[in-house]
Motif scaffolding. Structure first.
Motif, PDB file in Angstrom:
ATOM      1  N   GLU A 134      -3.911   8.997   4.190  1.00 11.30           N
ATOM      2  CA  GLU A 134      -4.754   8.454   3.127  1.00 11.30           C
ATOM      3  C   GLU A 134      -4.060   7.227   2.572  1.00 11.30           C
ATOM      4  O   GLU A 134      -2.869   7.273   2.254  1.00 11.30           O
ATOM      5  CB  GLU A 134      -4.974   9.493   2.029  1.00 11.30           C
ATOM      6  CG  GLU A 134      -5.888   9.016   0.911  1.00 11.30           C
ATOM      7  CD  GLU A 134      -6.103  10.090  -0.142  1.00 11.30           C
ATOM      8  OE1 GLU A 134      -5.272  10.160  -1.079  1.00 11.30           O
ATOM      9  OE2 GLU A 134      -7.069  10.861  -0.017  1.00 11.30           O
ATOM     10  N   GLU A 152       0.829  -1.183   0.000  1.00 11.22           N
ATOM     11  CA  GLU A 152       0.000   0.000   0.000  1.00 11.22           C
ATOM     12  C   GLU A 152       0.870   1.241   0.000  1.00 11.22           C
ATOM     13  O   GLU A 152       1.918   1.293   0.636  1.00 11.22           O
ATOM     14  CB  GLU A 152      -0.910   0.020   1.231  1.00 11.22           C
ATOM     15  CG  GLU A 152      -1.866  -1.152   1.261  1.00 11.22           C
ATOM     16  CD  GLU A 152      -2.641  -1.200   2.564  1.00 11.22           C
ATOM     17  OE1 GLU A 152      -3.660  -1.875   2.599  1.00 11.22           O
ATOM     18  OE2 GLU A 152      -2.193  -0.556   3.518  1.00 11.22           O
ATOM     19  N   ASN A 209     -11.218   0.508  -2.286  1.00  4.56           N
ATOM     20  CA  ASN A 209     -11.656   1.850  -1.942  1.00  4.56           C
ATOM     21  C   ASN A 209     -10.580   2.596  -1.159  1.00  4.56           C
ATOM     22  O   ASN A 209      -9.826   1.996  -0.391  1.00  4.56           O
ATOM     23  CB  ASN A 209     -12.939   1.753  -1.105  1.00  4.56           C
ATOM     24  CG  ASN A 209     -13.697   3.054  -1.045  1.00  4.56           C
ATOM     25  OD1 ASN A 209     -13.214   4.090  -1.497  1.00  4.56           O
ATOM     26  ND2 ASN A 209     -14.886   3.007  -0.481  1.00  4.56           N
ATOM     27  N   VAL A 210     -10.523   3.905  -1.339  1.00  8.67           N
ATOM     28  CA  VAL A 210      -9.576   4.737  -0.601  1.00  8.67           C
ATOM     29  C   VAL A 210      -9.934   4.706   0.880  1.00  8.67           C
ATOM     30  O   VAL A 210     -11.095   4.814   1.262  1.00  8.67           O
ATOM     31  CB  VAL A 210      -9.606   6.187  -1.120  1.00  8.67           C
ATOM     32  CG1 VAL A 210      -8.703   7.085  -0.279  1.00  8.67           C
ATOM     33  CG2 VAL A 210      -9.178   6.229  -2.582  1.00  8.67           C
ATOM     34  N   LYS A 249     -13.164   3.771   5.396  1.00  7.77           N
ATOM     35  CA  LYS A 249     -13.144   4.007   3.961  1.00  7.77           C
ATOM     36  C   LYS A 249     -13.775   5.362   3.656  1.00  7.77           C
ATOM     37  O   LYS A 249     -14.652   5.828   4.378  1.00  7.77           O
ATOM     38  CB  LYS A 249     -13.884   2.888   3.239  1.00  7.77           C
ATOM     39  CG  LYS A 249     -13.199   1.528   3.376  1.00  7.77           C
ATOM     40  CD  LYS A 249     -14.019   0.433   2.731  1.00  7.77           C
ATOM     41  CE  LYS A 249     -13.280  -0.902   2.822  1.00  7.77           C
ATOM     42  NZ  LYS A 249     -13.064  -1.332   4.223  1.00  7.77           N
ATOM     43  N   THR A 269      -4.037   4.165  -0.235  1.00  3.16           N
ATOM     44  CA  THR A 269      -4.527   3.664  -1.513  1.00  3.16           C
ATOM     45  C   THR A 269      -3.676   2.475  -1.932  1.00  3.16           C
ATOM     46  O   THR A 269      -2.462   2.473  -1.748  1.00  3.16           O
ATOM     47  CB  THR A 269      -4.449   4.748  -2.600  1.00  3.16           C
ATOM     48  OG1 THR A 269      -3.087   5.161  -2.755  1.00  3.16           O
ATOM     49  CG2 THR A 269      -5.292   5.961  -2.227  1.00  3.16           C
ATOM     50  N   ASP A 270      -4.327   1.463  -2.487  1.00  9.06           N
ATOM     51  CA  ASP A 270      -3.576   0.316  -2.999  1.00  9.06           C
ATOM     52  C   ASP A 270      -3.876   0.052  -4.468  1.00  9.06           C
ATOM     53  O   ASP A 270      -3.389  -0.923  -5.041  1.00  9.06           O
ATOM     54  CB  ASP A 270      -3.839  -0.936  -2.163  1.00  9.06           C
ATOM     55  CG  ASP A 270      -5.310  -1.327  -2.119  1.00  9.06           C
ATOM     56  OD1 ASP A 270      -6.074  -0.868  -2.998  1.00  9.06           O
ATOM     57  OD2 ASP A 270      -5.695  -2.080  -1.213  1.00  9.06           O
TER      58      ASP A 270
END
Length: 334
Positions: free
Chosen positions: A289, A9, A296-297, A259, A291-292
């Motif tokens: 924050e 991530e 979903n963020v 999320k 993100t992968d």
């Protein structure tokens, strides 16, 4: 909602973040925006304190390790079918709220807390901590290992506490690989308590809520931790009301991980923040924050009561003081 995964991530904190308050008619979340179309509410289970001795020995509880950048915690695993008579279900409103799964937000939250500790922004030493919607209870367990004087765990279901949270805490306390495990050997001997019930009523049981403490200056929890609790728009106001009752003023801090949006159930960090902003008494800061690229963020936020001071030019009024938090110095979770 997706269960925890091991994908790499990337964590980024934007230099500037804005969001628009949601309306009840134009948010694009389908039937959840229209109360008339929602399913009838189911009465919540009664609020109770669950004692450590009430562990369900008949439910099989296995553990596996979770490595969080050098910190190893144990997460329990139990069978949803065995506990609730449900199979392959994350959520059954009014009966089961997903407490037997370990969601990504719990791990995101621990990473963010660890960064803020390393940066000197916070310390759990000698503090009171409340974890809401605890499930496995890993953030609360982390706070306990970081020296918290009291950690109280809350979940919607008493069965989650009996079958998962308490056994998971005991497994971590008996884990000899943890440097503090020798000083914390059993949850019967430390200030750890477990409470089950709906957010609208559970404050009646929590011992540090202002109505239960003679000295209001000594009331409240120094930290409230929660992960993946803001998924349903129907519960956001009750959750926020509970937070305000439980958080110590003016120095208490709420950390929550979730999320950005929960598609299909209408909640998310921005929905919850719209409730907070409308009330106007708490200041929010984006901590991380995550993100992968495939899900979903996810976000981690820090909330604190706004600081108010008397204005010399208007001795009968109050003016909001400038926040002492500099967003540019907020640590990012690894």
């Amino acid at each position: 909602m997706a269960a925890t995964n091991s994908n790499s991530e990337n964590v980024q904190k934007p230099s500037f973040e804005t969001f628009q308050l949601f309306s009840s008619t134009a948010s694009g979340f389908g039937i959840f925006d229209d109360p008339a179309q929602q399913a009838p509410s189911i009465p919540p289970p009664p609020c109770v304190e669950v004692l450590p001795s009430e562990v369900h020995s008949s439910v099989k509880h296995s553990v596996e390790s979770v490595n969080l950048d050098g910190i190893t915690l144990l997460k329990g695993r139990v069978n949803t079918q065995q506990v609730f008579g449900l199979s392959n279900s994350d959520l059954v409103p009014g009966k089961y709220e997903g407490g037997l799964k370990l969601w990504e937000g719990s791990l995101d939250l621990i990473k963010a807390l660890r960064c803020d500790i390393k940066s000197g922004l916070i310390s759990f030493g000698g503090k009171r901590v409340l974890e809401l919607g605890c499930g496995h209870g890993l953030p609360g367990i982390f706070a306990l290992f970081e020296g918290a004087a009291a950690v109280h765990f809350q979940d919607f279901n008493a069965e989650v506490l009996r079958c998962l949270t308490i056994p998971n805490l005991n497994s971590n306390l008996s884990n000899k690989s943890h440097p503090l495990s020798s000083n914390l050997t059993n949850c019967d001997k430390i200030d750890v308590h477990f409470y089950a019930g709906d957010w609208n009523e559970v404050d009646k049981l929590l011992p540090y809520v202002a109505t239960h403490v003679e000295d209001n200056q000594n009331a409240g929890y120094d930290f409230i931790l929660m992960a993946e609790t803001v998924y349903s728009i129907n519960s956001l106001q009750n959750l926020y009301n509970l937070i305000k009752k439980c958080l110590r003023h003016p120095d208490g801090t709420l950390y929550f991980a979730a999320k950005k949006y929960y598609f299909g159930v209408g909640g998310g960090t921005r929905r919850f923040l719209s409730v907070v902003e409308k009330d106007g008494v708490m200041a929010s800061s984006l901590v991380a924050e995550i993100t992968d690229g495939s899900s979903n963020v996810r976000e981690v936020w820090r909330l604190k009561p706004k600081i108010w001071r008397k204005e010399k030019a208007n001795p009968c009024g109050f003016k909001e003081a400038k926040s002492s938090i500099d967003d540019s110095s907020i640590a990012k979770a690894p």
